[in-house]
Design an enzyme around this catalytic site. Structure first.
Site, short mmCIF file in Angstrom:
data_model
loop_
_atom_site.label_atom_id
_atom_site.label_comp_id
_atom_site.label_asym_id
_atom_site.label_seq_id
_atom_site.Cartn_x
_atom_site.Cartn_y
_atom_site.Cartn_z
N ARG A 1 7.94 -5.71 9.15
CA ARG A 1 6.56 -5.88 8.70
C ARG A 1 5.72 -6.49 9.82
NH1 ARG A 1 9.62 -7.38 4.09
NH2 ARG A 1 9.18 -6.08 2.27
N HIS B 1 6.05 -12.94 1.93
CA HIS B 1 6.61 -11.63 1.62
C HIS B 1 7.38 -11.18 2.85
CE1 HIS B 1 7.01 -7.77 -0.21
NE2 HIS B 1 6.37 -7.15 0.76
N GLY C 1 -8.59 1.91 1.57
CA GLY C 1 -7.32 2.54 1.95
C GLY C 1 -6.95 3.46 0.80
N MET D 1 -0.91 6.24 0.15
CA MET D 1 0.05 6.36 -0.96
C MET D 1 -0.22 5.31 -2.05
SD MET D 1 1.55 8.97 -0.02
CE MET D 1 2.78 9.12 -1.29
N ILE D 2 -0.43 4.06 -1.64
CA ILE D 2 -0.70 3.04 -2.67
C ILE D 2 -2.11 3.22 -3.23
CG2 ILE D 2 -0.81 0.57 -3.21
CD1 ILE D 2 1.16 0.04 -0.97
P1 A3D Z 1 -0.61 4.73 3.78
O1 A3D Z 1 -0.22 5.79 2.83
O2 A3D Z 1 -0.45 4.99 5.25
O3 A3D Z 1 -2.15 4.35 3.51
C1 A3D Z 1 -2.88 3.54 4.35
C2 A3D Z 1 -4.25 4.15 4.47
O4 A3D Z 1 -5.07 3.24 5.21
C3 A3D Z 1 -4.28 5.49 5.24
O5 A3D Z 1 -4.81 6.50 4.40
C4 A3D Z 1 -5.18 5.21 6.43
O6 A3D Z 1 -6.00 6.32 6.79
C5 A3D Z 1 -6.01 4.04 5.92
N1 A3D Z 1 -6.64 3.25 6.96
C6 A3D Z 1 -6.18 2.95 8.21
N2 A3D Z 1 -7.10 2.21 8.86
C7 A3D Z 1 -8.15 2.04 8.01
C8 A3D Z 1 -9.38 1.36 8.11
N3 A3D Z 1 -9.76 0.72 9.22
N4 A3D Z 1 -10.20 1.40 7.04
C9 A3D Z 1 -9.86 2.07 5.91
N5 A3D Z 1 -8.71 2.73 5.76
C10 A3D Z 1 -7.87 2.71 6.80
O7 A3D Z 1 0.14 3.36 3.46
P2 A3D Z 1 0.58 2.77 2.02
O8 A3D Z 1 -0.53 3.00 1.06
O9 A3D Z 1 1.95 3.23 1.71
O10 A3D Z 1 0.69 1.21 2.39
C11 A3D Z 1 -0.47 0.48 2.70
C12 A3D Z 1 -0.12 -0.93 3.20
O11 A3D Z 1 0.53 -1.66 2.18
C13 A3D Z 1 0.81 -0.99 4.42
O12 A3D Z 1 0.37 -1.98 5.32
C14 A3D Z 1 2.15 -1.38 3.81
O13 A3D Z 1 2.99 -2.04 4.74
C15 A3D Z 1 1.67 -2.32 2.73
N6 A3D Z 1 2.63 -2.58 1.65
C16 A3D Z 1 2.72 -3.87 1.20
C17 A3D Z 1 3.57 -4.19 0.18
C18 A3D Z 1 3.63 -5.60 -0.32
O14 A3D Z 1 4.38 -5.89 -1.22
C19 A3D Z 1 2.81 -6.63 0.29
C20 A3D Z 1 4.37 -3.21 -0.41
C21 A3D Z 1 4.27 -1.91 0.06
C22 A3D Z 1 3.39 -1.60 1.10
#
Ligand code: A3D
Length: 320
Positions: free
Chosen positions: A89, A176, A10, A13-14
């Protein structure tokens, strides 16, 4: 000596923020994996060019091929969909469960010896599903949430007491989500527990209760302000702290979503508890004594996680 290899599954953003921190902290080389074509390669190139200015030599590679994660020491999983305003969530469950299946199989095939840190929400259910789909040892698959939740709690406490965040330690237990359990009795300013500070007149119970409430809703507060997507700087820093403890065998005691087989009265599930992370992965689950209020709050949180696990099992019959 070979450099550590950190696979970021992935690259959104993160994922991108994680890669930047891997470079800045010289933790190793990073592979940015994503199903989106081009984007991980673009981020890797951009980040490598920031390394020229910052002075780090990490090799950063963007890819959509799981073969490129082969031999990773650490995999950090953020693949999936983040929350949008008004979305809980749990709404993410169906979409992200399918993503965990694909990711679990990719890790199982190409990086079975890695320490795996899951960030994808809903966290406690997704880390459980990821462990099941990957078949990796339970002590090598862990969820990041508690470090972030306690970081939020620490910041709000530091602001309330007007002291450095460095001197504030805070404890957050449970799943969480809005049912997480910040524990003031185990939270301190330089070792002085919060209840003592209230007695010393530094704050009031009402103010601490409001901080606890804000911590519980900390993710939602940011989702509402951003208007698009969810928090990523602090989540990335939190996962890097866990990876660092593993890679350097630091044996930090951190709150993480860990596999429980009897501890805290929980069996066969992942939920947020204090653990020691060292070269063996999760080396110890630390059982602390909880007061009645924290115990009751923890149980509510555990029940919420169990409900999500049941929903996952209904969606995918291969989950046991
Ligand atoms: P985002 O910037 O959308 O990045 C997610 C990435 O995952 C995107 O680039 C997608 O293309 C990619 N993706 C989707 N499906 C697949 C797959 N099958 N294989 C590989 N890559 C794929 O999201 P983000 O980076 O902001 O957040 C990522 C996740 O972290 C989300 O589920 C959030 O809800 C979660 N999150 C959790 C916390 C915790 O404290 C637990 C905090 C913040 C975000």
């Amino acid at each position: 000596m070979a450099r550590n290899k950190i696979a970021l599954i992935g690259s959104g953003m993160i994922g991108g923020t994680l890669a930047h921190l891997v470079g800045l902290k010289e933790l190793g080389d990073a592979v940015l994996f994503d199903i989106a074509e081009g984007m991980p390669k673009g981020k890797a190139l951009d980040l490598a060019q920031s390394g020229t200015v910052e002075g780090f030599d990490a090799v950063l590679k963007g890819t959509s091929d799981y073969a490129d994660i082969a031999g990773a020491d650490v995999c950090i999983v953020t693949a999936g969909v983040p929350r949008k305003p008004g979305m809980s969530r749990d709404d993410l469950l169906g979409i992200n469960l399918k993503v965990m299946k694909a990711v679990g199989e990719g890790i199982k095939q190409h990086a079975p010896d890695a320490f795996v840190i899951c960030i994808t929400n809903p966290l406690d259910a997704m880390v459980w599903a990821l462990q099941q789909f990957s078949g990796l040892p339970k002590n090598k698959v862990v969820g990041m949430a508690g470090v972030l939740d306690s970081a939020r709690f620490r910041l709000f406490l530091a602001e309330e007491f007007d002291v450095s965040v460095e001197d504030v330690t805070a404890f957050v237990l449970g799943g969480h989500g809005d049912t997480m359990v910040p524990v003031p009795a185990y939270s301190t300013v330089a070792g002085i527990p919060i209840p003592d500070l209230i007695r010393m007149g530094w704050s009031t119970q009402e103010k601490i209760d409001a901080i606890v409430d804000r911590t519980r809703k900390g993710g939602g507060e940011i989702v509402g302000l951003l208007g698009n997507g969810s928090a990523y700087y602090a989540p990335a820093s939190s996962a890097i702290a866990m990876a660092d403890s593993y890679l350097k065998d630091k044996r930090r005691l951190l709150p993480c979503a860990a596999w429980l087989d009897g501890q805290y009265g929980c069996d066969g599930m992942y939920v947020g508890v204090p653990v020691i992370i060292g070269e063996g992965g999760v080396e110890k689950v630390v059982e602390i004594e909880l007061g009645d209020e924290a115990k009751a709050g923890f149980q509510v949180s555990v029940d919420a996680v169990k409900e999500l696990m049941t929903a996952c099992k209904a969606l995918d019959g291969s989950l046991g």
